[in-house]
Write an enzyme that holds these catalytic residues in place. Structure first.
Site, PDB file in Angstrom:
ATOM      1  N   ARG A 149       0.827  -1.196   0.000  1.00 31.30           N
ATOM      2  CA  ARG A 149       0.000   0.000   0.000  1.00 31.30           C
ATOM      3  C   ARG A 149       0.875   1.265   0.000  1.00 31.30           C
ATOM      4  NH1 ARG A 149      -4.767   2.448  -1.202  1.00 31.30           N
ATOM      5  NH2 ARG A 149      -5.319   4.040   0.344  1.00 31.30           N
ATOM      6  N   GLN A 186       7.843   5.024  10.084  1.00 27.11           N
ATOM      7  CA  GLN A 186       8.279   4.465  11.377  1.00 27.11           C
ATOM      8  C   GLN A 186       7.105   3.998  12.247  1.00 27.11           C
ATOM      9  OE1 GLN A 186      10.920   7.251  13.282  1.00 27.11           O
ATOM     10  NE2 GLN A 186      12.495   7.017  11.724  1.00 27.11           N
ATOM     11  N   GLU A 190     -13.521 -19.988  28.548  1.00 28.08           N
ATOM     12  CA  GLU A 190     -12.455 -20.810  29.159  1.00 28.08           C
ATOM     13  C   GLU A 190     -11.743 -20.043  30.271  1.00 28.08           C
ATOM     14  OE1 GLU A 190     -11.681 -23.881  28.478  1.00 28.08           O
ATOM     15  OE2 GLU A 190     -12.456 -24.323  26.483  1.00 28.08           O
TER      16      GLU A 190
HETATM   17  P1  TGC Z   1     -11.395 -24.123  43.777  1.00 31.55           P
HETATM   18  O1  TGC Z   1     -11.885 -24.217  45.177  1.00 31.55           O
HETATM   19  O2  TGC Z   1     -10.163 -23.351  43.503  1.00 31.55           O
HETATM   20  O3  TGC Z   1     -11.211 -25.565  43.138  1.00 31.55           O
HETATM   21  C1  TGC Z   1     -12.204 -26.559  43.245  1.00 31.55           C
HETATM   22  C2  TGC Z   1     -11.536 -27.905  43.094  1.00 31.55           C
HETATM   23  O4  TGC Z   1     -10.960 -28.005  41.784  1.00 31.55           O
HETATM   24  C3  TGC Z   1      -9.526 -28.154  41.865  1.00 31.55           C
HETATM   25  N1  TGC Z   1      -8.956 -27.357  40.774  1.00 31.55           N
HETATM   26  C4  TGC Z   1      -8.518 -27.897  39.657  1.00 31.55           C
HETATM   27  N2  TGC Z   1      -8.402 -29.162  39.263  1.00 31.55           N
HETATM   28  C5  TGC Z   1      -7.915 -29.401  38.031  1.00 31.55           C
HETATM   29  N3  TGC Z   1      -7.554 -28.417  37.181  1.00 31.55           N
HETATM   30  C6  TGC Z   1      -7.666 -27.107  37.551  1.00 31.55           C
HETATM   31  N4  TGC Z   1      -7.340 -26.130  36.694  1.00 31.55           N
HETATM   32  C7  TGC Z   1      -8.162 -26.796  38.833  1.00 31.55           C
HETATM   33  N5  TGC Z   1      -8.410 -25.649  39.510  1.00 31.55           N
HETATM   34  C8  TGC Z   1      -8.902 -26.021  40.704  1.00 31.55           C
HETATM   35  C9  TGC Z   1      -9.171 -27.649  43.240  1.00 31.55           C
HETATM   36  O5  TGC Z   1      -7.986 -28.217  43.698  1.00 31.55           O
HETATM   37  C10 TGC Z   1     -10.371 -28.095  44.037  1.00 31.55           C
HETATM   38  O6  TGC Z   1     -10.264 -29.485  44.293  1.00 31.55           O
HETATM   39  P2  TGC Z   1     -10.838 -30.127  45.636  1.00 31.55           P
HETATM   40  O7  TGC Z   1     -10.460 -31.561  45.542  1.00 31.55           O
HETATM   41  O8  TGC Z   1     -10.147 -29.372  46.747  1.00 31.55           O
HETATM   42  O9  TGC Z   1     -12.315 -29.880  45.633  1.00 31.55           O
HETATM   43  O10 TGC Z   1     -12.615 -23.560  42.879  1.00 31.55           O
HETATM   44  P3  TGC Z   1     -13.317 -22.164  42.887  1.00 31.55           P
HETATM   45  O11 TGC Z   1     -14.771 -22.424  43.053  1.00 31.55           O
HETATM   46  O12 TGC Z   1     -12.655 -21.214  43.845  1.00 31.55           O
HETATM   47  O13 TGC Z   1     -13.073 -21.649  41.408  1.00 31.55           O
HETATM   48  C11 TGC Z   1     -11.791 -21.433  40.941  1.00 31.55           C
HETATM   49  C12 TGC Z   1     -11.810 -20.785  39.522  1.00 31.55           C
HETATM   50  C13 TGC Z   1     -12.470 -19.420  39.576  1.00 31.55           C
HETATM   51  C14 TGC Z   1     -10.386 -20.626  39.112  1.00 31.55           C
HETATM   52  C15 TGC Z   1     -12.500 -21.679  38.510  1.00 31.55           C
HETATM   53  O14 TGC Z   1     -13.762 -22.016  38.879  1.00 31.55           O
HETATM   54  C16 TGC Z   1     -12.471 -21.133  37.100  1.00 31.55           C
HETATM   55  O15 TGC Z   1     -11.563 -21.491  36.386  1.00 31.55           O
HETATM   56  N6  TGC Z   1     -13.475 -20.304  36.632  1.00 31.55           N
HETATM   57  C17 TGC Z   1     -13.592 -19.955  35.226  1.00 31.55           C
HETATM   58  C18 TGC Z   1     -14.709 -20.761  34.607  1.00 31.55           C
HETATM   59  C19 TGC Z   1     -14.414 -21.220  33.227  1.00 31.55           C
HETATM   60  O16 TGC Z   1     -13.293 -21.201  32.756  1.00 31.55           O
HETATM   61  N7  TGC Z   1     -15.433 -21.664  32.528  1.00 31.55           N
HETATM   62  C20 TGC Z   1     -15.247 -22.198  31.229  1.00 31.55           C
HETATM   63  C21 TGC Z   1     -16.509 -22.861  30.731  1.00 31.55           C
HETATM   64  S1  TGC Z   1     -16.247 -23.880  29.301  1.00 31.55           S
HETATM   65  C22 TGC Z   1     -15.927 -22.845  28.071  1.00 31.55           C
HETATM   66  O17 TGC Z   1     -15.810 -21.669  28.217  1.00 31.55           O
HETATM   67  C23 TGC Z   1     -15.782 -23.474  26.736  1.00 31.55           C
HETATM   68  S2  TGC Z   1     -15.539 -22.312  25.503  1.00 31.55           S
HETATM   69  C24 TGC Z   1     -15.643 -23.237  24.124  1.00 31.55           C
HETATM   70  C25 TGC Z   1     -14.343 -23.337  23.400  1.00 31.55           C
HETATM   71  O18 TGC Z   1     -13.299 -23.704  23.997  1.00 31.55           O
HETATM   72  O19 TGC Z   1     -14.339 -23.083  22.235  1.00 31.55           O
HETATM   73  P1  FAD Z   2     -19.118 -13.420  34.536  1.00 29.95           P
HETATM   74  O1  FAD Z   2     -18.591 -14.554  35.323  1.00 29.95           O
HETATM   75  O2  FAD Z   2     -20.422 -12.829  34.925  1.00 29.95           O
HETATM   76  O3  FAD Z   2     -18.010 -12.273  34.536  1.00 29.95           O
HETATM   77  C1  FAD Z   2     -18.300 -10.924  34.154  1.00 29.95           C
HETATM   78  C2  FAD Z   2     -17.066 -10.080  34.470  1.00 29.95           C
HETATM   79  O4  FAD Z   2     -16.787 -10.128  35.871  1.00 29.95           O
HETATM   80  C3  FAD Z   2     -15.810 -10.594  33.767  1.00 29.95           C
HETATM   81  O5  FAD Z   2     -15.030  -9.506  33.339  1.00 29.95           O
HETATM   82  C4  FAD Z   2     -15.073 -11.355  34.858  1.00 29.95           C
HETATM   83  O6  FAD Z   2     -13.671 -11.377  34.663  1.00 29.95           O
HETATM   84  C5  FAD Z   2     -15.444 -10.529  36.072  1.00 29.95           C
HETATM   85  N1  FAD Z   2     -15.351 -11.318  37.310  1.00 29.95           N
HETATM   86  C6  FAD Z   2     -16.081 -12.404  37.675  1.00 29.95           C
HETATM   87  N2  FAD Z   2     -15.680 -12.869  38.850  1.00 29.95           N
HETATM   88  C7  FAD Z   2     -14.661 -12.080  39.255  1.00 29.95           C
HETATM   89  C8  FAD Z   2     -13.815 -12.059  40.393  1.00 29.95           C
HETATM   90  N3  FAD Z   2     -13.890 -12.990  41.367  1.00 29.95           N
HETATM   91  N4  FAD Z   2     -12.871 -11.085  40.481  1.00 29.95           N
HETATM   92  C9  FAD Z   2     -12.755 -10.154  39.501  1.00 29.95           C
HETATM   93  N5  FAD Z   2     -13.528 -10.128  38.403  1.00 29.95           N
HETATM   94  C10 FAD Z   2     -14.466 -11.075  38.284  1.00 29.95           C
HETATM   95  N6  FAD Z   2     -19.268 -22.300  28.613  1.00 29.95           N
HETATM   96  C11 FAD Z   2     -19.437 -23.658  28.630  1.00 29.95           C
HETATM   97  O7  FAD Z   2     -19.656 -24.252  29.675  1.00 29.95           O
HETATM   98  N7  FAD Z   2     -19.346 -24.375  27.478  1.00 29.95           N
HETATM   99  C12 FAD Z   2     -19.107 -23.792  26.274  1.00 29.95           C
HETATM  100  O8  FAD Z   2     -19.017 -24.484  25.249  1.00 29.95           O
HETATM  101  C13 FAD Z   2     -18.969 -22.370  26.220  1.00 29.95           C
HETATM  102  N8  FAD Z   2     -18.806 -21.744  25.021  1.00 29.95           N
HETATM  103  C14 FAD Z   2     -18.835 -20.374  24.980  1.00 29.95           C
HETATM  104  C15 FAD Z   2     -18.848 -19.733  23.737  1.00 29.95           C
HETATM  105  C16 FAD Z   2     -18.928 -18.340  23.677  1.00 29.95           C
HETATM  106  C17 FAD Z   2     -19.016 -17.657  22.349  1.00 29.95           C
HETATM  107  C18 FAD Z   2     -18.917 -17.580  24.878  1.00 29.95           C
HETATM  108  C19 FAD Z   2     -18.964 -16.081  24.835  1.00 29.95           C
HETATM  109  C20 FAD Z   2     -18.888 -18.215  26.099  1.00 29.95           C
HETATM  110  C21 FAD Z   2     -18.861 -19.619  26.166  1.00 29.95           C
HETATM  111  N9  FAD Z   2     -18.915 -20.285  27.401  1.00 29.95           N
HETATM  112  C22 FAD Z   2     -19.053 -21.653  27.437  1.00 29.95           C
HETATM  113  C23 FAD Z   2     -19.079 -19.535  28.640  1.00 29.95           C
HETATM  114  C24 FAD Z   2     -17.816 -18.867  29.151  1.00 29.95           C
HETATM  115  O9  FAD Z   2     -16.950 -19.806  29.708  1.00 29.95           O
HETATM  116  C25 FAD Z   2     -18.235 -17.774  30.141  1.00 29.95           C
HETATM  117  O10 FAD Z   2     -18.800 -16.725  29.385  1.00 29.95           O
HETATM  118  C26 FAD Z   2     -17.074 -17.286  30.978  1.00 29.95           C
HETATM  119  O11 FAD Z   2     -16.593 -18.297  31.829  1.00 29.95           O
HETATM  120  C27 FAD Z   2     -17.434 -16.042  31.790  1.00 29.95           C
HETATM  121  O12 FAD Z   2     -18.668 -16.197  32.447  1.00 29.95           O
HETATM  122  P2  FAD Z   2     -19.788 -15.061  32.322  1.00 29.95           P
HETATM  123  O13 FAD Z   2     -19.979 -14.758  30.873  1.00 29.95           O
HETATM  124  O14 FAD Z   2     -20.954 -15.514  33.095  1.00 29.95           O
HETATM  125  O15 FAD Z   2     -19.153 -13.776  32.973  1.00 29.95           O
END
Ligand code: TGC
Ligand code: FAD
Length: 392
Positions: free
Chosen positions: A276, A287, A371
């Site tokens: 471009r 830069q 995630e």
């Molecule tokens: P916390 O008390 O810390 O832990 C509960 C129990 O879990 C164990 N643990 C783990 N184990 C394996 N891998 C890990 N990464 C682990 N983290 C914790 C922990 O040791 C404990 O075990 P036990 O035996 O003592 O009961 O749990 P918390 O309730 O304080 O939550 C911790 C937190 C906030 C980090 C966790 O809940 C979290 O990661 N929140 C984010 C939720 C999330 O990522 N959701 C994803 C949904 S799926 C998705 O988004 C798919 S997208 C689709 C795509 O990929 O395209």
């Molecule tokens: P919330 O948890 O309500 O968070 C809102 C805001 O608050 C965020 O900025 C967050 O960082 C902040 N927050 C929350 N807690 C705290 C804290 N303790 N301290 C500071 N800040 C905080 N889930 C599945 O299970 N399976 C799937 O296949 C899947 N696919 C997805 C696909 C898409 C396109 C999208 C958008 C989401 C998908 N998800 C799925 C869900 C996804 O994992 C959640 O959207 C995500 O974990 C955040 O949850 P929430 O949207 O309820 O936001």
């Protein structure tokens, strides 16, 4: 859309760290993306449709269960090969990578890791070939970052369980044949259950009007007194740790996948900046544009090294969840920033579907949230280094 001329940047000769098998797997995935994804993805995203015709190709390049053993239909590859496949697919589109991530790490992995031998035999081969597609239900309307608070539950009804509740934001749900669903037992313990399409009381309404991941189908999972056979409970692990282990695997794949999106934006912007002309010379000679491009390749190189090292740790079974969180957070943030800068380099053309950048940028807004959000992963690092829990 322009022809796909992508060339992969490798500023630090990271290819030297890869095996011949890694390069072969990557090359097969890259060629497939150029041939089957790039020509159709823009239209699919504009129409907000998941291009189902690519399911067979995803299976062929080993994107469904790359690290699941071959005896269960997987590709039996190592973690770096898995990462490279995710990188190449997300170079094409984050939504396509989502489909592969969910199928591999959130559906096949829990069945392989926590399932009975009968469950492995019944589902894994079909999932690896794409005959069955799966989804993963953890998030609920009122429980996203805090999945441990989930209210979806099941009760023992003699020869079956009765499942009630709802999941939201579920990738692949509108067309999935099976769902791995996380729900609480009467004792309040979290378990995984395999729910099959067609079970009475189970529905999967699609979520519309997304500005992000438009080529990936997202929906809900609704359970209204669904009778789930007892043999569909995953027997070998319960508690929140079980779904979090699945997330570790998917987050690892995302740490690699985001590099693919970033590389595509960088490659497109670099090419554009050299071609471009403004003020009588290529914009790449200014830069300010060089600063953007130089910072992009620096950040991509750092992200590549982080992902590669994490891959070697995963191969040795030594990677911690906190290390995975750091890589997911860093690499997705890096890709999002690069997408924004790359879009600026293209000026007005950057907002069109002629180029992939705006699509990547919008997709990455989901990737930075799902995630585990950007902030949640920072708090995981904070907890790991201080020993002090900011969640509770
Ligand atoms: P916390 O008390 O810390 O832990 C509960 C129990 O879990 C164990 N643990 C783990 N184990 C394996 N891998 C890990 N990464 C682990 N983290 C914790 C922990 O040791 C404990 O075990 P036990 O035996 O003592 O009961 O749990 P918390 O309730 O304080 O939550 C911790 C937190 C906030 C980090 C966790 O809940 C979290 O990661 N929140 C984010 C939720 C999330 O990522 N959701 C994803 C949904 S799926 C998705 O988004 C798919 S997208 C689709 C795509 O990929 O395209
Ligand atoms: P919330 O948890 O309500 O968070 C809102 C805001 O608050 C965020 O900025 C967050 O960082 C902040 N927050 C929350 N807690 C705290 C804290 N303790 N301290 C500071 N800040 C905080 N889930 C599945 O299970 N399976 C799937 O296949 C899947 N696919 C997805 C696909 C898409 C396109 C999208 C958008 C989401 C998908 N998800 C799925 C869900 C996804 O994992 C959640 O959207 C995500 O974990 C955040 O949850 P929430 O949207 O309820 O936001």
């Amino acid at each position: 859309m322009k022809p796909d001329l992508f060339e992969s940047p490798d500023y630090y000769n990271i290819d030297d760290l890869l095996t011949d098998e890694h390069k072969l797997v990557r090359s097969a995935a890259r060629d497939w993306v150029k041939r089957e994804v790039s020509p159709i993805i823009e239209e699919a995203a504009q129409k907000a449709e998941f291009p189902k015709q690519i399911i067979g190709g995803l299976a062929e390049i080993g994107a469904f269960g790359p690290y699941i053993p071959e005896e269960y239909g997987g590709a039996g590859l190592d973690q770096i090969a898995y990462g490279l496949i995710m990188q190449e697919i997300e170079r094409g589109d984050s939504g396509v990578r989502s489909t592969a991530s969910v199928q591999s790490s959130l559906v096949m992995y829990p069945i392989y890791k926590f399932g009975s031998e009968e469950q492995r035999k019944k589902y894994l081969h079909k999932l690896a070939s794409g005959e069955f597609m799966g989804c993963f239900g953890l998030t609920e309307p009122d429980h996203g970052s805090n999945p441990g608070g989930m209210v979806t539950n099941f009760k023992d009804a003699g020869d079956h369980y009765v499942l009630n509740g709802a999941k939201m934001w579920i990738s692949n749900s509108p067309f999935a044949d099976i769902a791995v669903v996380w729900a609480k037992s009467e004792e309040g313990r979290i378990h995984g259950l395999i729910v099959e399409r067609g079970m009475e009381g189970f529905s999967t309404p699609e979520t519309h009007n997304k500005w992000s991941l438009r080529a990936s189908a997202t929906g809900e999972l609704i359970f209204d007194n669904v009778k789930v056979p007892k043999e569909n409970l995953l027997p070998n692990k319960s508690g929140l740790g079980a779904p979090l282990m699945c997330l570790d695997s998917a987050r690892f794949g995302i740490a690699w996948g985001a590099i693919g999106a970033a590389m595509d934006c960088y490659d497109t912007a670099l090419r554009y900046a050299k071609e471009r002309q403004q003020f009588g010379k290529p914009i790449g000679a200014f830069q300010l544009q060089q600063k953007k491009l130089a910072e992009m390749i620096t950040e991509i190189t750092k992200a590549q090294l982080l992902a590669w090292r994490l891959g070697t740790l995963r191969n040795e079974g030594k990677a911690t969840s906190a290390q995975i969180s750091m890589a997911k957070r860093n690499n997705v943030d890096m890709a999002l920033k690069i997408a924004r800068d790359a879009r600026q380099i293209l000026g007005g053309m950057g907002i069109t579907g002629e180029y992939s950048i705006m699509r990547h940028m919008m997709n990455l807004e989901s990737v930075v949230t799902y995630e585990g959000t950007h902030d949640i992963h920072l708090l995981i690092t904070g907890l790991d280094i201080t020993g002090l829990n900011a969640f509770k």
